[in-house]
Structure formats: C-alpha cells, structure tokens
Enzyme design. Structure first.
Site: not given
Length: 457
Positions: A237-239
């Site tokens: 994911s973006k994290r």
C-alpha cells in the site's frame, strides 16, 4: 502457437507497481517467444473510469517502455460484441434470464451463507413463458457437481468444486455486460494465448473457463502471479512506498532501474541482480516465477537505480547536471570530466544538478551553512597562501595532486589541513567528490578566484 499476451488495467487510478510488474511480465514473455503484447483498457466501470486515469496508465507504460503492440483496445467500446456472446449462450441453453429482485437475491445470499450451499436461482430451469414483465439479468449455468482443475503455470494444479461456483451474471439488469463476460470475450477475440495476471484473479479463472467451454473456444494458458507485499509482509500500500510508476519517475528513478527491480520481484535467474532489457527478454520464462509474495524494498530499488546512473555515458550525466540550462563548451567539458565522480554518489537523477551546481557555472558559489564553519580565519590564511602559490597554467589531476603534495610538505601541513577548507571555498559544500579532480577540472584561475571570493577576512 504464436504467443499473444495482454495487460488489461482498469482506469480507476494510476498505474501502480503491481500493475507495472504484470505488464512487464506479459511484455517479456511475448518478446521471448517472438509474439505480441497487447494492451486493453478495462473501462466497463463507467462511474470509476476516468480519462485522467487512462492517460496516467499510458504515461506510466510509455515511461517504462511497455506500451502495447498497436492501439489499445477499449473494453467499453466492445459492449455490443459482449452482449452478442451472451445472447448466443442463451440460445444454446448455457445461460438463462434471471428475474430475481434485489431483495430476493439478498435473502437467498443470507440463506446460502447460513447453510453453506451455493445460490441456485429458481429461474435457472423455469419455463420462459412464465417470465414476468420486469428487468432481468442473464446468468451462465454453472455445473452443479464435479470440479474444474486449472494447470496454472505458477500455482500448479488448482482444483475448485463446482458446488462453490454460483451462476455468474453476464448481463446486468440494464442489459450492460459485466467484467467477467467482457474479459473472456475480449481475450478470445484478441487471440490471447497466455493470461498472466495477479493471483487475486485466480478464482475468477474458474468461472471464466465455463464461458470459454460453453462457447467452444480454446482455453488460454493461465499464470497467476503472487501479489507484491510490503516489507512487513502486509499487502502493498502507499504506506509501504507503493506510489504510481510516474511518481517514481518524478523522484528520479530511471525506467531501466524500475524494470530491473520489478523483474526481480518474484522472478529470478540464478543469482543475477542486474538484468538489462535484452537479457530479460532472452531469459524470461514462467518457471522462474515464485509462488510466494515478493516484498517491496525501496532501499534495494534505490541501489539498483544508483547502478544504472553510474552506467550512463558521461555526456548524458553532464546533461542531467545542467538540468536544462545552457552552458559553454568549456563547462560541458568540465562536467563530462567530473561526471563519473558525481555518478558514484548519486542515488536519484535529481541528485546530480544539486551536487554539480558549483561546477555548472563560473559564478562564485555560495557557501552552505554546514561548510561555512570550515572557513575560519586560520583556514582562509592557508587558502590565500595556496592561491598565491598556484601556477597560472591548468594542471591535470595527477599534476595537481603532485603540486599540492609538495606544497603541503613545504608548508609543514597535512591534507586534512587544506582539503576540507579548500572544498568549502571552491564548491561552497562540505561534501563533494575528490577535491583534486574538482580543482583540476575548474582550472587554476577559477580556483584562485573562488578562494579570493569566499575568503575575504
């Protein structure tokens, strides 16, 4: 068999890393077999599909060198063909009109969850003459017993019992085709021989195969790739740093580095880490794809990017250092000479202009805050004495090194007494490549002028 693969993104967002890797694998497999790699935009979800997303997907694929062979196919433009196939399946008795209302379908789903049985519409074998005058969906008749096995080229043989497969909807109540139908029809009409995609589509394959079999079409070879995870093992994911492909371009990653890294995310060829496009085409096969999810590591991507930056020709590096600025032939020559030294320190393309700004012009460089402390009164006195003793003629790096060694010996000094402050005065920076190489490239008159300009106390 002539190999044809396809990459079929949904234009509901940017081209993400997982999609880029899927495109790469399809491209390489087709090229390895001398086949074709096609692009299809799966835009049947009109509410979520946008022109900006389509443009972003093309932008990312073009940057990576993964544009399809020929024009991309728009799935939404083929709706009439999808409906045509659904009608053929109806006429052949492989599908039926289902008049279940939303409330009725919800109740049946709740009962199915409670009993563990699959949903079987009462309209599956109903008399068409009894049909009410209301909207209907068109469903495919799934087998009620038995099983289907897919000989997946990555996952191995995977079997699903038909008792778990509901009759899939091919046409919605408004007559529009669903994704599940459109994918099968488009793959057949495009001549796709190998479906290489993420393993989140594996369950879809069993349902899609039943459409293929009902139509009497050849079944493609399936290869479902494990998804990419973050360093913590969770879905990427973006994290985890999973940005769009073009975001990495904007951060200074090279397309060659990105493709090399994506190739090694889940595929291997011995211990080889650096693999160029030609080698990748020659070596790529589906057997090299592992069954376990790969883990995205930004540090490793950056290390590979550094390698590709170092491999650039000095002339290309010099152009990157100038960052679009005009420069005289003498400055270009200087940057070409310094290029390999700068490249050794660069992790991203954007590092180069900042590192080389002192060499990209003949203006006096401003001294950065962390370098200013190196230019105290004693240091400036030493530098001014050096400037007085510098020859007028320019020196090669070896000649300047020899001169500086003799000068330090004559002054009773060590390199540590002159190197840091000389770097600060000449470049305005605390850390740079070899100061000997820098001074030689700048020329003696330039070095004298910079010492004078930054040591006025």
């Amino acid at each position: 068999m002539s190999v044809i693969t396809r990459f079929a993104p949904s234009p509901t967002g940017y081209l993400h890393i997982g999609g880029a890797r899927t495109a790469l694998f399809n491209y390489l497999f087709a090229r390895h077999h001398g086949g074709r790699y096609l692009l299809r935009i799966e835009d049947t979800d009109h509410e979520r599909s946008t022109k900006d997303a389509i443009d972003a997907i093309h932008d990312g694929l073009n940057w990576l060198g993964l544009a399809g062979d020929g024009e991309a196919v728009s799935q939404s433009s083929r709706a009439d063909r999808h409906v045509e196939v659904a009608q053929q399946l109806l006429e052949a008795g492989h599908a039926y009109r289902c008049y279940l209302t939303p409330d009725e379908l919800t109740a049946m789903r709740e009962e199915a969850r409670a009993t563990g049985q699959k949903i079987i519409s009462p309209w599956r074998d109903a008399d068409p003459q009894s049909a009410p005058d209301q909207p209907f969906t068109v469903r495919l008749k799934m087998p009620l017993d038995g099983s289907t096995t897919i000989a997946d080229q990555v996952q191995g043989d995977v079997t699903v019992q038909h008792a778990t497969l509901d009759d899939l909807v091919m046409l919605r109540g408004d007559g529009s085709p669903t994704y599940m139908l459109a994918v099968v029809v488009d793959d057949h009409d495009m001549g796709v021989t190998h479906v290489i995609r993420g393993d989140d589509h594996l369950n879809n394959a069993f349902r899609q195969m039943k459409i293929i079999e009902a139509m009497g079409w050849p079944v493609p070879v399936y290869a479902h790739i494990p998804l990419i995870h973050g360093a913590d093992g969770a879905k990427l994911s973006k994290r985890h740093g999973a940005l769009s492909a073009t975001a990495y371009r904007d951060m200074g990653y090279m397309p060659e580095a990105m493709c090399n890294y994506l190739l090694r995310l889940g595929w291997s060829h011995g211990d080889d880490e650096i693999i160029n496009r030609e080698q990748a085409i020659e070596w790529f096969d589906l057997k090299g794809i592992g069954k376990s999810p790969a883990r995205f590591d930004t540090d490793k991507l950056t290390a590979i990017n550094s390698h590709y930056i170092r491999a650039l020709p000095p002339e290309d590096l010099a152009a990157l250092m100038l960052d679009g600025q005009d420069a005289s032939p003498s400055i270009v020559k200087r940057l070409v000479a310094l290029a390999p030294a700068f490249a050794e320190r660069a992790h991203h393309l954007g590092d180069l202009p900042a590192m080389a700004r002192f060499a990209a012009s003949n203006y006096l460089p401003a001294v950065e805050d962390d370098a200013q402390a190196l230019l105290d009164a004693d240091a400036c006195l030493r530098l001014q004495k050096l400037a007085q003793d510098l020859p007028d003629d320019d020196l090669s790096p070896d000649a300047f090194k020899a001169f500086l060694g003799q000068w330090l010996e004559g002054e009773g000094l060590k390199m540590r007494d002159i190197g840091p402050c000389l770097r600060a005065a000449v470049t305005g920076m605390k850390q740079t490549p070899d100061i000997i190489l820098i001074c030689s490239s700048l020329g003696m008159e330039n070095v004298k002028a910079r010492i004078a300009g930054n040591c006025k106390n």
